[in-house]
Design a protein around this motif. Structure first.
Motif, PDB file in Angstrom:
ATOM      1  N   ASP A 190       0.842  -1.196   0.000  1.00 33.65           N
ATOM      2  CA  ASP A 190       0.000   0.000   0.000  1.00 33.65           C
ATOM      3  C   ASP A 190       0.881   1.251   0.000  1.00 33.65           C
ATOM      4  OD1 ASP A 190      -1.854   2.039   0.395  1.00 33.65           O
ATOM      5  OD2 ASP A 190      -2.953   0.956   1.957  1.00 33.65           O
ATOM      6  N   PRO A 191       1.394   1.646  -1.192  1.00 32.84           N
ATOM      7  CA  PRO A 191       2.291   2.803  -1.258  1.00 32.84           C
ATOM      8  C   PRO A 191       1.693   4.092  -0.695  1.00 32.84           C
ATOM      9  CG  PRO A 191       2.409   1.569  -3.295  1.00 32.84           C
ATOM     10  CD  PRO A 191       1.270   0.993  -2.506  1.00 32.84           C
ATOM     11  N   ALA A 192       0.397   4.307  -0.879  1.00 32.73           N
ATOM     12  CA  ALA A 192      -0.214   5.536  -0.367  1.00 32.73           C
ATOM     13  C   ALA A 192      -0.167   5.558   1.165  1.00 32.73           C
ATOM     14  CB  ALA A 192      -1.647   5.678  -0.868  1.00 32.73           C
ATOM     15  N   ALA A 193      -0.514   4.452   1.799  1.00 31.61           N
ATOM     16  CA  ALA A 193      -0.482   4.383   3.265  1.00 31.61           C
ATOM     17  C   ALA A 193       0.957   4.488   3.776  1.00 31.61           C
ATOM     18  CB  ALA A 193      -1.129   3.090   3.756  1.00 31.61           C
ATOM     19  N   ALA A 252      10.221  -1.510  13.061  1.00 34.22           N
ATOM     20  CA  ALA A 252       9.775  -2.028  11.767  1.00 34.22           C
ATOM     21  C   ALA A 252       8.518  -1.264  11.397  1.00 34.22           C
ATOM     22  CB  ALA A 252       9.484  -3.527  11.849  1.00 34.22           C
ATOM     23  N   ASP A 253       8.439  -0.851  10.139  1.00 30.76           N
ATOM     24  CA  ASP A 253       7.219  -0.190   9.693  1.00 30.76           C
ATOM     25  C   ASP A 253       6.115  -1.249   9.552  1.00 30.76           C
ATOM     26  OD1 ASP A 253       7.435  -1.427   7.154  1.00 30.76           O
ATOM     27  OD2 ASP A 253       8.111   0.395   6.154  1.00 30.76           O
ATOM     28  N   PRO A 254       4.869  -0.865   9.288  1.00 29.73           N
ATOM     29  CA  PRO A 254       3.791  -1.850   9.201  1.00 29.73           C
ATOM     30  C   PRO A 254       3.967  -2.886   8.079  1.00 29.73           C
ATOM     31  CG  PRO A 254       2.870   0.324   9.569  1.00 29.73           C
ATOM     32  CD  PRO A 254       4.349   0.511   9.297  1.00 29.73           C
ATOM     33  N   PRO A 290       8.311 -11.929  -7.860  1.00 28.78           N
ATOM     34  CA  PRO A 290       7.262 -12.122  -6.862  1.00 28.78           C
ATOM     35  C   PRO A 290       6.415 -10.859  -6.696  1.00 28.78           C
ATOM     36  CG  PRO A 290       9.339 -11.690  -5.752  1.00 28.78           C
ATOM     37  CD  PRO A 290       9.627 -11.717  -7.236  1.00 28.78           C
ATOM     38  N   ARG A 291       5.193 -11.051  -6.265  1.00 31.81           N
ATOM     39  CA  ARG A 291       4.249  -9.947  -6.088  1.00 31.81           C
ATOM     40  C   ARG A 291       3.835  -9.777  -4.627  1.00 31.81           C
ATOM     41  NH1 ARG A 291       2.310  -8.314 -11.041  1.00 31.81           N
ATOM     42  NH2 ARG A 291       2.685  -9.764 -12.728  1.00 31.81           N
ATOM     43  N   LYS A 292       4.646 -10.290  -3.731  1.00 32.71           N
ATOM     44  CA  LYS A 292       4.300 -10.184  -2.309  1.00 32.71           C
ATOM     45  C   LYS A 292       5.506  -9.665  -1.536  1.00 32.71           C
ATOM     46  CE  LYS A 292       5.593 -14.888  -1.487  1.00 32.71           C
ATOM     47  NZ  LYS A 292       5.367 -16.193  -1.178  1.00 32.71           N
ATOM     48  N   LEU A 293       5.252  -9.194  -0.341  1.00 31.64           N
ATOM     49  CA  LEU A 293       6.303  -8.697   0.523  1.00 31.64           C
ATOM     50  C   LEU A 293       7.117  -9.851   1.076  1.00 31.64           C
ATOM     51  CD1 LEU A 293       4.244  -6.068   2.539  1.00 31.64           C
ATOM     52  CD2 LEU A 293       5.846  -5.635   0.672  1.00 31.64           C
ATOM     53  N   ALA A 315       5.727   6.114  15.177  1.00 35.27           N
ATOM     54  CA  ALA A 315       5.774   4.887  14.377  1.00 35.27           C
ATOM     55  C   ALA A 315       4.900   3.809  15.002  1.00 35.27           C
ATOM     56  CB  ALA A 315       7.214   4.400  14.248  1.00 35.27           C
ATOM     57  N   GLU A 316       4.990   3.638  16.308  1.00 37.89           N
ATOM     58  CA  GLU A 316       4.190   2.611  16.991  1.00 37.89           C
ATOM     59  C   GLU A 316       2.703   2.945  16.926  1.00 37.89           C
ATOM     60  OE1 GLU A 316       5.056  -0.127  20.796  1.00 37.89           O
ATOM     61  OE2 GLU A 316       5.102   2.031  21.209  1.00 37.89           O
ATOM     62  N   GLU A 317       2.359   4.205  17.107  1.00 34.39           N
ATOM     63  CA  GLU A 317       0.955   4.642  17.041  1.00 34.39           C
ATOM     64  C   GLU A 317       0.352   4.349  15.668  1.00 34.39           C
ATOM     65  OE1 GLU A 317      -0.999   9.005  16.518  1.00 34.39           O
ATOM     66  OE2 GLU A 317       0.311   8.761  18.253  1.00 34.39           O
ATOM     67  N   LEU A 318       1.173   4.425  14.621  1.00 36.46           N
ATOM     68  CA  LEU A 318       0.699   4.212  13.247  1.00 36.46           C
ATOM     69  C   LEU A 318       0.855   2.769  12.779  1.00 36.46           C
ATOM     70  CD1 LEU A 318       2.124   7.490  11.679  1.00 36.46           C
ATOM     71  CD2 LEU A 318      -0.248   6.999  12.340  1.00 36.46           C
ATOM     72  N   GLY A 319       1.143   1.842  13.704  1.00 39.09           N
ATOM     73  CA  GLY A 319       1.195   0.426  13.340  1.00 39.09           C
ATOM     74  C   GLY A 319       2.575  -0.166  13.228  1.00 39.09           C
ATOM     75  N   GLY A 320       3.622   0.629  13.475  1.00 36.23           N
ATOM     76  CA  GLY A 320       4.983   0.103  13.469  1.00 36.23           C
ATOM     77  C   GLY A 320       5.252  -0.683  14.744  1.00 36.23           C
ATOM     78  N   THR A 321       6.348  -1.428  14.753  1.00 33.65           N
ATOM     79  CA  THR A 321       6.744  -2.239  15.903  1.00 33.65           C
ATOM     80  C   THR A 321       8.133  -1.820  16.359  1.00 33.65           C
ATOM     81  OG1 THR A 321       5.497  -4.119  15.008  1.00 33.65           O
ATOM     82  CG2 THR A 321       7.171  -4.606  16.696  1.00 33.65           C
TER      83      THR A 321
END
Length: 161
Positions: A14-17, A135-137, A81-84, A110-116
């Protein structure tokens, strides 16, 4: 200069997110080219000279591409491949935290937005820097670098190497 590094790209589904995530975490401009396909994160500014003045060298940009169809590619449909990637080590992106920001704010955002948060509070003597990582989401590892300065007083709760 030959073979100059100009970009590093991160994969996402999801490049936009992801563009919005990095704009909010680091305060960078989210330059969609085009929106949802490829986003160029523009840190702005210039690398500094030793005296603190701006050099003529602009900061590098970070690209964010769609793993489902990585552009550019000669085939408009892209290729596998087409997956992460989800297993093993990936490239790490190092970010020098500016004097006008704080690693705790960055990690919290970063954590608030889904990062670890991966780890924090480490001092690397070889390069005289305090390091923290998340780590980003999408699983990309980001290592923060905070300048320790001359004769640093490393906090007792920091690990060291």
């Amino acid at each position: 200069m030959t073979n100059t590094l100009i970009f590093v790209d991160l994969a996402t589904d999801d490049p936009a997110a992801a563009g919005d995530f990095y704009a909010r975490v680091f305060g960078w401009e989210n330059d969609a080219r085009p929106h949802g396909i490829y986003h160029r994160m523009v840190p702005g500014g210039f690398f500094q000279n030793k005296d603190g003045s701006d050099s003529a060298i602009g900061n590098l940009h970070l690209g964010i591409f769609d793993a489902g169809n990585a552009r550019p590619h000669p085939d408009p449909a892209g290729v596998e491949p087409r997956k992460l990637s989800s297993e093993g080590r990936k490239a790490r992106i190092w970010i020098l935290v500016g004097d006008d920001d704080d690693h705790n704010r960055i990690l919290a955002t970063a954590e608030e937005l889904g990062g670890t948060i991966l780890w924090r509070n480490h001092y690397w003597r070889e390069f005289n820097g305090y390091n923290h990582a998340f780590a980003d989401p999408w699983g990309n590892e980001i290592v923060l670098w905070v300048k320790a300065g001359e004769n640093p007083a490393v906090p007792d709760d920091y690990t060291r190497e």
